[in-house]
Design an enzyme around this catalytic site. Structure first.
Site, PDB file in Angstrom:
ATOM      1  CB  VAL C  71      -1.010   0.042   1.127  1.00 40.56           C
ATOM      2  CG1 VAL C  71      -1.538   1.463   1.195  1.00 40.56           C
ATOM      3  CG2 VAL C  71      -1.682  -1.173   1.094  1.00 40.56           C
ATOM      4  N   GLY C  72       1.843   1.207   0.814  1.00 41.18           N
ATOM      5  CA  GLY C  72       2.791   2.238   0.691  1.00 41.18           C
ATOM      6  C   GLY C  72       2.208   3.616   1.681  1.00 41.18           C
ATOM      7  CG  ASN C 127       5.440   1.932  10.434  1.00 42.42           C
ATOM      8  OD1 ASN C 127       6.238   0.928  10.547  1.00 42.42           O
ATOM      9  ND2 ASN C 127       4.388   1.810   9.337  1.00 42.42           N
ATOM     10  CB  CYS C 130       6.453   0.903   6.647  1.00 41.74           C
ATOM     11  SG  CYS C 130       5.391   0.805   5.120  1.00 41.74           S
ATOM     12  CE  LYS C 165       3.105  -2.983  13.137  1.00 43.01           C
ATOM     13  NZ  LYS C 165       1.981  -2.720  12.448  1.00 43.01           N
ATOM     14  CB  THR C 193       4.702  -6.685   6.795  1.00 43.62           C
ATOM     15  OG1 THR C 193       5.032  -5.571   6.177  1.00 43.62           O
ATOM     16  CG2 THR C 193       3.173  -6.793   6.904  1.00 43.62           C
ATOM     17  N   GLY C 217      -0.294 -12.394   7.920  1.00 42.93           N
ATOM     18  CA  GLY C 217      -1.157 -13.502   7.998  1.00 42.93           C
ATOM     19  C   GLY C 217      -0.516 -14.653   8.574  1.00 42.93           C
ATOM     20  CB  THR C 266      -4.027 -10.254   7.351  1.00 42.36           C
ATOM     21  OG1 THR C 266      -2.701  -9.509   7.372  1.00 42.36           O
ATOM     22  CG2 THR C 266      -4.306 -10.791   5.842  1.00 42.36           C
TER      23      THR C 266
HETATM   24  C1  LIG Z   1      -3.081  -4.076   3.896  1.00 40.35           C
HETATM   25  C2  LIG Z   1      -2.073  -3.743   5.169  1.00 40.35           C
HETATM   26  C3  LIG Z   1      -1.754  -2.399   5.475  1.00 40.35           C
HETATM   27  C4  LIG Z   1      -0.551  -2.179   6.543  1.00 40.35           C
HETATM   28  N1  LIG Z   1      -0.452  -0.697   6.787  1.00 40.35           N
HETATM   29  C5  LIG Z   1       0.471  -0.640   7.925  1.00 40.35           C
HETATM   30  C6  LIG Z   1       0.698   0.562   8.284  1.00 40.35           C
HETATM   31  O1  LIG Z   1       0.312   1.659   7.735  1.00 40.35           O
HETATM   32  N2  LIG Z   1       1.586   0.897   9.623  1.00 40.35           N
HETATM   33  C7  LIG Z   1       1.841  -0.264  10.259  1.00 40.35           C
HETATM   34  O2  LIG Z   1       2.860  -0.020  11.210  1.00 40.35           O
HETATM   35  N3  LIG Z   1       1.704  -1.409   9.646  1.00 40.35           N
HETATM   36  C8  LIG Z   1       0.845  -1.628   8.685  1.00 40.35           C
HETATM   37  N4  LIG Z   1       0.699  -2.996   8.437  1.00 40.35           N
HETATM   38  C9  LIG Z   1       1.101  -4.162   9.236  1.00 40.35           C
HETATM   39  C10 LIG Z   1       0.211  -4.590  10.160  1.00 40.35           C
HETATM   40  O3  LIG Z   1      -0.113  -3.618  11.145  1.00 40.35           O
HETATM   41  C11 LIG Z   1       0.861  -5.816  10.986  1.00 40.35           C
HETATM   42  O4  LIG Z   1       2.057  -5.518  11.577  1.00 40.35           O
HETATM   43  C12 LIG Z   1       1.131  -6.878  10.188  1.00 40.35           C
HETATM   44  O5  LIG Z   1      -0.066  -6.973   8.964  1.00 40.35           O
HETATM   45  C13 LIG Z   1       1.040  -8.213  10.896  1.00 40.35           C
HETATM   46  O6  LIG Z   1       0.017  -8.870  11.505  1.00 40.35           O
HETATM   47  P1  LIG Z   1      -0.957  -9.710  10.789  1.00 40.35           P
HETATM   48  O7  LIG Z   1      -0.367 -10.946  10.161  1.00 40.35           O
HETATM   49  O8  LIG Z   1      -1.968 -10.065  11.843  1.00 40.35           O
HETATM   50  O9  LIG Z   1      -1.503  -8.881   9.644  1.00 40.35           O
HETATM   51  C14 LIG Z   1      -0.174  -3.347   7.342  1.00 40.35           C
HETATM   52  C15 LIG Z   1      -0.721  -4.505   6.947  1.00 40.35           C
HETATM   53  C16 LIG Z   1      -1.418  -4.823   5.948  1.00 40.35           C
HETATM   54  C17 LIG Z   1      -1.993  -6.180   5.554  1.00 40.35           C
END
Ligand SMILES: Cc1cc2nc3c(=O)[nH]c(=O)nc-3n(C[C@H](O)[C@H](O)[C@H](O)COP(=O)(O)O)c2cc1C
Ligand SMILES: Cc1cc2nc3c(=O)[nH]c(=O)nc-3n(C[C@H](O)[C@H](O)[C@H](O)COP(=O)(O)OP(=O)(O)OC[C@H]3O[C@@H](n4cnc5c(N)ncnc54)[C@H](O)[C@@H]3O)c2cc1C
Ligand SMILES: Cc1cc2nc3c(=O)[nH]c(=O)nc-3n(C[C@H](O)[C@H](O)[C@H](O)COP(=O)(O)OP(=O)(O)OC[C@H]3O[C@@H](n4cnc5c(N)ncnc54)[C@H](O)[C@@H]3O)c2cc1C
Ligand SMILES: Cc1cc2nc3c(=O)[nH]c(=O)nc-3n(C[C@H](O)[C@H](O)[C@H](O)COP(=O)(O)O)c2cc1C
Ligand code: FES
Ligand code: FES
Lengths: 257, 304, 304, 257
Positions: C71-72, C127, C130, C165, C193, C217, C266
């Site tokens: 997404v960025g 964060n 990212c 984070k 991630t 995920g 997710t």
């Molecule tokens: C679509 C998407 C957008 C994300 N955007 C951010 C973000 O803006 N800032 C951030 O710190 N983490 C972001 N993350 C990471 C999540 O907050 C989380 O750390 C990561 O997805 C791991 O957890 P999960 O496996 O339960 O998704 C994003 C993850 C996803 C899937």
């Protein structure tokens, strides 16, 4: 060893948890020789929870109908999916795997002790023993009457003794408390079931000096000796329970140490 | 039919499909399922100078689209290998390569020396990335300095093809790759397993006797492909890629990212004939897309 | 019924179940599916000093038991947030926390300063991990020095609860955790991630416009749990754990490994009511096992 | 928006690739109002390949039977599993999602152009338009006669024109070559189908100065505005195609730049 597709011929719920599933090679090739105590590795569906195959004992071999029987207890996602299969579905098996119970030439009196779904390999074993004219006693344990499965089948190959925790069938209590164990000792004991039960059986056998073999249910990844994940600690060190087991003489195990 | 042979240092594999160490035993376990001679090569189980019992049971746990293992390099030692296993496996019509592990640089060197003497052992894979033994193993693979040190020492005694297997548990896998390339490694293979763990919530105990173990299987594929792509742009030696390969599509993905050859690992447990199916799939793909050789595909991911 | 409240620095969450930044929008997207007031907290989308368009489409790809995203950090900038979004979300009966991102230390500081002024903004999540923006972001989270630097600078201007984070794309996540703890972070959250990629083999093009993206995920859960466990033994500040949490069992696993609170990410896309179900599951578990408070479970994994 | 279980009422294979699936809320709650162009997010089975939900257009709403129709083309694992469902199975849907085609008050002549499974939302749309007394022409394209689905249904709500690549039905060639487009221009064009087709339609509409809306099929993770993965580049910058779309006025898209 082969890895081939089988067709589900029948799938019968024996109670709320256990299914008897009969399968035959999809291409109808004749089944190879199999030994009691051996198992198959069932490919379930490659879903995240059931990525790996699931080991299931050979419950019975019906050469006439070219069928293998699998007795499956639903405990998690994999066994649930296996139990949900329907006649006509395909199921890929790797088989036959593992060693087997030792059947001596010399006639003897055998006691086969099973608990829960651990009774699965004992049916095939009992049949082979009785065909070789051995004396076979089955001692099967469960929580309740409905948990003692395939009784009519067992009775074809030996005398059936039961224990249930609630006393609804046979003697009330655990298998190791059954009065049969107070009578004249048998020449051999074969056992399969929950580990605490097998440990108690092994202890009894040791005390009485009876040779005893137990079929283990260690976690497995491959089932054919390639991953070294299923090891059991023995007097010879760590050995694979999928190739050098699943059947072990309880004297070689470190259970009673 | 396209050409499938690939070069890894001085060694030519008949095709890019090999099997990963620790997932294919000594090949023997798979003879019922395939003609081993069809494989590009076999990386046998991690071998150490001394015999090892490995870790206590339980050693594995299933996880979403993957598994954790903590086998811990159980093996009978290099002398046993040379005496009892090598004589059997040298007859296979494919390249057998030993995965060499150790706790000290001296261990690695001693092991490599013994293997260098074997006529039909064209290459070794230096495992500096095993997460499942207390000392050594992964520790070597997580710093450029120690990775370089062990590579240099082994390079000095091992004149044949030297492949160094990298750990993914690092900030920059391409830095490590450059470090071992600089010391004369002929190739790098990656990835080894990711350090992971799982807890049984009812008993509140770890699922592995060692608490942590190595994560493998399809779950790690996206990270592994990314690492291969990073290393491809950082080094000039061929890369052997792995991590979750189950299908020919997965294999092509690694090749497009930069892998000259691939290893099939965990998926052998689910489909023991998978490497052969993958090889056929690669072959068809090359024909369908009009590639004369699999080498023409290496690193050929296009711009979006 | 067991006590569910947990403390993160000076902040008390009514329960340990929160939602992960970037997966829960501004909460508003989920009001049809749950009473937001039941949540322990909500981490809103990554916010930057300036508005950002994010990366080009395609921005996601499904992978085994997970997904890649790039997404960025698309967002309308902190000023828009303060003016238009904060007035709406401050009315929710749960703690709303902003995930702050940036390309320079100055960006982070400027953003944090503006948020510090908001009465109902008890905490921010820095964060530094990212993987989806060219400069900054993850780079800060992959060295102790830069992680410490940005934490120190933000700490100086942000007196409320500061959560940092962490990136999992490092050799030692506990070193980074210790570095930010030393600079006064009240808590660390992990994991963000994993850097991954995927290639469409027929078109031979990357699945994401940016080639690489962040993997999330269930596939990453075993690695994330291990990292939480490592960090738990390295620092004395509370940990907010995440990575693949789908069920209450997953949440308990993180708590046993050392997480004081958890984030659901997710999986919200698949079951938008998941956080509430997870909360109920935790509650039942505590009762069933006789724990008086969820705090008694934190880091309580037993020896095997 | 709701996330609830539906029961499969019917699943009919329309050809080798496409299934028409009729579903009703499992608890029989009455369906809410839905708009043509909206879609549902289907939870498939959480297997590794189909971890995420799959977006599927609302093909038709049968309020009398309380059913939603889904027209599904098997292109991968997810849609294959959806097509394999059987009556009685449950399917969790998040719905209704997205914006909708713009239906003006003023009576007009509408041309609905669909290709492949992109015809799915046009049936519901055609019904709504015809109920509001608009003039509706459908122009549907496919490879072959068997790919033009639900013809009898479309004919209830307007005049049906077809093109097929092999000439087995209607005019031979692509929809944008159909002679209808040479006749008096329509007042509005709505389109859904493969992107190259929609781009060609948008170009035609632009040339003729006809307002045109297209329904996009961008990849989606959530479907309800939470992930920002489904963005489309528009004259207003990147916008979510799941909340501000999937229907866009083609003038706001950057396709023709
Ligand atoms: C679509 C998407 C957008 C994300 N955007 C951010 C973000 O803006 N800032 C951030 O710190 N983490 C972001 N993350 C990471 C999540 O907050 C989380 O750390 C990561 O997805 C791991 O957890 P999960 O496996 O339960 O998704 C994003 C993850 C996803 C899937
Ligand atoms: C040689 C052998 C023969 C077997 N024969 C039979 C048989 O005939 N019939 C039958 O029903 N089962 C048999 N089993 C056990 C069967 O393989 C497991 O029950 C099955 O793999 C569980 O898969 P699942 O996906 O349903 O459960 P999972 O979701 O994998 O596990 C559910 C729970 O059970 C635990 N568990 C899973 N497998 C085992 C195991 N092997 N030992 C101890 N705990 C375990 C897990 O840790 C977890 O807590 C046999 C096992 C072996 C090794
Ligand atoms: C708003 C909306 C409405 C839709 N309505 C319908 C409908 O009514 N009926 C129907 O059959 N389909 C519809 N689709 C498309 C449908 O969602 C996809 O075909 C489905 O998600 C593919 O899943 P799969 O697991 O079968 O294939 P996958 O295994 O996910 O994909 C197979 C191949 O198709 C490609 N692909 C997958 N989805 C898309 C996509 N959306 N756009 C372009 N390429 C893609 C993949 O990249 C891959 O190459 C709609 C999509 C959207 C966004
Ligand atoms: C059970 C098991 C044992 C392994 N043993 C070794 C080993 O001895 N040496 C080694 O370098 N890698 C070992 N590995 C790692 C694999 O060779 C491979 O690098 C890793 O599993 C990733 O590939 P995959 O996802 O295809 O399995 C082992 C992996 C597994 C699953
Ligand atoms: S299960 Fe793999 S060696 Fe026994
Ligand atoms: S699909 Fe998640 S915002 Fe559109």
């Amino acid at each position: 060893m082969q890895a081939i597709d089988f067709t589900i011929r029948a799938n019968e719920a024996l109670n709320d948890q256990n299914h008897l599933i009969k399968v035959a090679p999809a291409d109808n090739r004749p089944l190879p020789d199999m030994l009691p105590g051996q198992f198959v590795q069932v490919q379930v569906d490659n879903s995240p929870q059931v990525f790996l195959r699931r080991p299931i004992s050979i419950n019975f071999v019906d050469h006439e109908r070219n069928e293998i029987w699998l007795l499956v207890q639903q405990i998690g996602e994999g066994t649930r999916k296996i139990c949900e299969t329907a006649p006509g579905d395909l199921m890929n098996l790797i088989y036959p795997l593992g060693n087997s119970f030792t059947i001596p030439e010399k006639k003897g009196r055998f006691l086969l002790i099973g608990g829960g779904v651990g009774t699965a390999p004992l049916l095939f074993l009992g049949k082979e023993l009785s065909q070789k004219q051995h004396h076979v006693d089955f001692l099967l344990g469960g929580r309740s009457e409905k948990d003692i499965l395939q009784r009519d089948h067992f009775e074809q190959y030996g005398t059936l003794y039961c224990t249930t925790e609630d006393g609804t069938l046979g003697e009330k209590g655990f298998v190791t408390h059954h009065s049969l164990l107070q009578a004249t000792p048998h020449d051999f004991i074969f056992t399969c079931g929950p580990k605490p039960m097998m440990v108690a059986v092994a202890r009894y056998a040791k005390e009485k000096g009876i040779p005893c073999e137990a079929s283990l249910e260690n976690l497995m990844a491959c089932g054919f000796g390639a991953c070294l994940c299923c090891t059991e600690k023995t007097t010879r060190g760590n050995v694979c329970s999928c190739t050098e087991g699943p059947v072990f003489n309880t004297n070689t195990l470190t259970w009673l140490d | 039919m396209a050409r499938l042979d690939v070069k890894i240092g001085g060694l030519t594999l008949k095709n890019p499909v090999t099997t990963a160490s620790g997932t294919f035993g000594y090949g023997t376990e798979y003879i019922d399922f395939m003609d081993l001679g069809k494989l590009g090569g076999i990386f046998v189980k991690g071998t150490t100078i001394e015999p090892r019992q490995g870790n206590d049971y339980p050693r594995m746990a299933e996880t979403p689209s993957g598994m954790l293992n903590s086998v811990g390099l159980q093996n009978k030692g290099v002398d046993y290998f040379v005496e009892h296993l090598y004589p059997v496996i040298k007859e296979y019509d494919t390249h057998m390569m030993v995965n060499v592990s150790g706790s000290t640089v001296e261990d690695y060197v001693a092991c490599a020396e013994k293997l260098a003497d074997l006529e039909k052992m064209p290459a070794i894979e230096l495992n500096i990335s095993c997460p499942n033994v207390k000392e050594g193993g992964m520790a070597f693979g997580t710093s450029c300095r120690s990775a370089a040190e062990v590579t240099r020492a082994v390079r000095a005694v091992f004149p044949k093809t030297l492949i160094v297997k990298l750990s993914p548990n690092v900030t920059s896998v391409s830095d490590i790759a450059k470090a071992v390339e600089a010391e004369g490694a002929d190739s790098v293979s990656l990835v080894n397993t990711f350090l992971g763990m799982a807890i049984d919530v009812e008993s509140r105990r770890p699922m592995l006797s060692t608490v942590t173990g190595g994560l493998s299987g399809p779950c790690i594929k996206p990270i592994a492909v990314r690492m291969v792509w990073e290393v491809f742009r950082a080094v000039n030696i061929p890369i052997i890629g792995m991590g979750g390969i189950c299908t020919w599509q997965d294999a092509i993905e690694f090749i497009l990212a930069g892998a000259a050859a691939i290893q099939v690992g965990t998926y052998n447990f689910i489909d023991p004939a998978a490497p052969i199916k993958i090889l056929e799939g690669i072959n068809n793909y090359l024909d369908r897309h009009g590639f004369a050789s699999v080498n023409d595909l290496v690193g050929q991911m296009q711009q979006i």
